[in-house]
Design a protein around this motif. Structure first.
Motif, short mmCIF file in Angstrom:
data_model
loop_
_atom_site.label_atom_id
_atom_site.label_comp_id
_atom_site.label_asym_id
_atom_site.label_seq_id
_atom_site.Cartn_x
_atom_site.Cartn_y
_atom_site.Cartn_z
N GLU A 1 51.57 9.05 18.02
CA GLU A 1 52.92 8.74 17.54
C GLU A 1 52.90 7.59 16.54
OE1 GLU A 1 55.64 10.49 18.20
OE2 GLU A 1 54.40 11.86 19.39
N ILE A 2 52.09 6.57 16.82
CA ILE A 2 51.99 5.44 15.88
C ILE A 2 51.42 5.92 14.55
CG2 ILE A 2 50.93 3.20 15.47
CD1 ILE A 2 50.83 2.84 18.53
N SER A 3 50.37 6.73 14.62
CA SER A 3 49.74 7.24 13.41
C SER A 3 50.74 8.00 12.54
CB SER A 3 48.57 8.16 13.79
OG SER A 3 48.01 8.77 12.65
N ALA A 4 51.60 8.77 13.17
CA ALA A 4 52.59 9.54 12.41
C ALA A 4 53.64 8.64 11.76
CB ALA A 4 53.27 10.55 13.33
N SER A 5 53.80 7.43 12.26
CA SER A 5 54.81 6.52 11.72
C SER A 5 54.27 5.59 10.65
CB SER A 5 55.41 5.67 12.87
OG SER A 5 56.05 6.49 13.81
N VAL A 6 52.95 5.55 10.46
CA VAL A 6 52.37 4.75 9.39
C VAL A 6 52.68 5.44 8.06
CG1 VAL A 6 50.22 3.84 8.41
CG2 VAL A 6 50.54 3.90 10.89
N LEU A 7 53.07 4.65 7.06
CA LEU A 7 53.42 5.24 5.78
C LEU A 7 52.24 6.00 5.18
CD1 LEU A 7 55.49 2.35 4.15
CD2 LEU A 7 56.35 4.50 5.08
N PRO A 8 52.49 7.11 4.51
CA PRO A 8 51.40 7.89 3.88
C PRO A 8 50.61 7.01 2.91
CG PRO A 8 53.44 9.15 3.88
CD PRO A 8 53.80 7.77 4.35
#
Length: 355
Positions: free
Chosen positions: A253-260
């Motif tokens: 979930e954290i990884s998905a929230s890091v900006l591209p």
């Protein structure tokens, strides 16, 4: 009665009137205008009547003006009582409060105002009222705060070194493949919430002992929470237990929230399910940075938990497990949707890093 002559003539009536327009002290304004009237040729009686005073009072102010000029027309502040303690003695008292009492010597484990009053009398021979001790503490910059737990094995030097060298630690945590990417600083922790809840401070009538409900059963849930103060965002999961499998879910979930195109350095404690081993599946856009042992105060997510408990999760009973889940989700969603709240709670001056 002989009128006192004006002997200070370096300022004219126009200058005194100008000063009166720039003075916030109404009494000083009246006196400046009275002197200005005298300089313009008004009689003492007329000048006194026009400015709301009698001739004797005006005579006294003429004396003050002759001696001190316009500054003498302001009321002097009363000197007040002589302080009971000297500045040096007050600084000694401040040191006592900062270091805390020694139980074997002072007979207490925390300072009360009466304890400080007794020690002041013992050390300095000055008897001081308990209420006055409270006033003294306020003037010295002390307030009553709830103490944080401190592990006896905590290394204070390691804490300071972590803060001082934080930028280098972050740089060292970034893998080679992410060296040229913008870096986001994230913080992660877990909190247990359940039927054996907590009580917190409430407003109540002075002298009362307020009562609040507290359950004694044993259903629990865990909030896995992570925040990025610079972006004012957070990511949380409410899960039934803590282990590496649950941590892996949170990392996704954290990884998905890091900006591209960005890379996150995730700071967290050294719990077993936080270790980068074979079972912990670390996403490519996240690196871990571990805190020193026994140093929870370095993790701002601890303050997030405090905020949630004090405002949403304390002083209540959860009849069933689903109620715990709903309360945790609602508390985090309110936090995440309040603009600026995460940033306000979790920002640390020592953790500002430009990479």
């Amino acid at each position: 009665m002989v009128a006192v002559a004006l002997t200070r003539l370096e300022l004219g009536a126009a200058e005194l009137r100008l000063r009166a327009t720039r003075t916030s002290d109404a009494d000083a304004v009246r006196r400046l205008l009275a002197i200005a009237l005298l300089l313009e040729g008004s009689s003492r009686e007329a000048a006194a009547r026009a400015t709301g005073m009698d001739r004797q009072t005006l005579r006294d102010w003429v004396h003050r003006y002759n001696a001190q000029g316009p500054s003498g027309l302001s009321d002097r502040k009363a000197p007040g009582r002589t302080p009971l303690l000297t500045p040096e003695q007050e600084e000694v008292v401040a040191d006592w409060v900062r270091t805390g009492p020694t139980p074997e010597v002072d007979g207490v484990v925390r300072w009360r105002r009466c304890d400080l009053a007794a020690r002041i009398e013992r050390e300095f021979g000055v008897r001081i009222a308990v209420k006055t001790v409270g006033t003294l503490l306020g003037r010295l910059g002390f307030v009553r705060l709830s103490a944080r737990p401190q592990h006896p094995n905590q290394d204070s030097h390691a804490l300071e070194a972590h803060k001082k060298n934080f930028a280098d630690l972050v740089a060292g945590a970034i893998p080679e493949h992410a060296r040229d990417k913008p870096v986001e600083l994230w913080w992660q922790d877990e909190a247990r919430v359940g039927q054996q809840g907590t009580l917190t401070y409430v407003w109540a009538a002075k002298g009362s002992r307020p009562r609040r409900p507290r359950d004694l059963r044993y259903e629990w849930a865990y909030i896995f929470g992570a925040v990025c103060p610079a972006r004012d965002v957070g990511v949380a999961l409410v899960l039934p237990t803590v282990n590496i499998d649950m941590m892996n879910r949170h990392l996704v979930e954290i990884s998905a929230s890091v900006l591209p195109g960005h890379h996150a350095v995730l700071t967290l404690d050294g719990a077993g399910w936080h270790q980068d081993g074979g079972k912990l599946k670390l996403p490519d856009n996240i690196s871990l940075l571990h805190l020193p042992p026994y140093a929870p105060e370095l993790n701002p997510v601890e303050n997030i938990w405090q905020f949630l408990r004090q405002n949403y999760l304390s002083n209540r009973v959860f009849p069933k497990y689903q109620d715990i889940l709903d309360a945790c989700c609602n508390a985090w969603n309110v936090l995440a949707s309040t603009q600026g709240k995460i940033q306000s709670i979790a920002t640390r001056d020592w953790a500002q890093v430009n990479l």
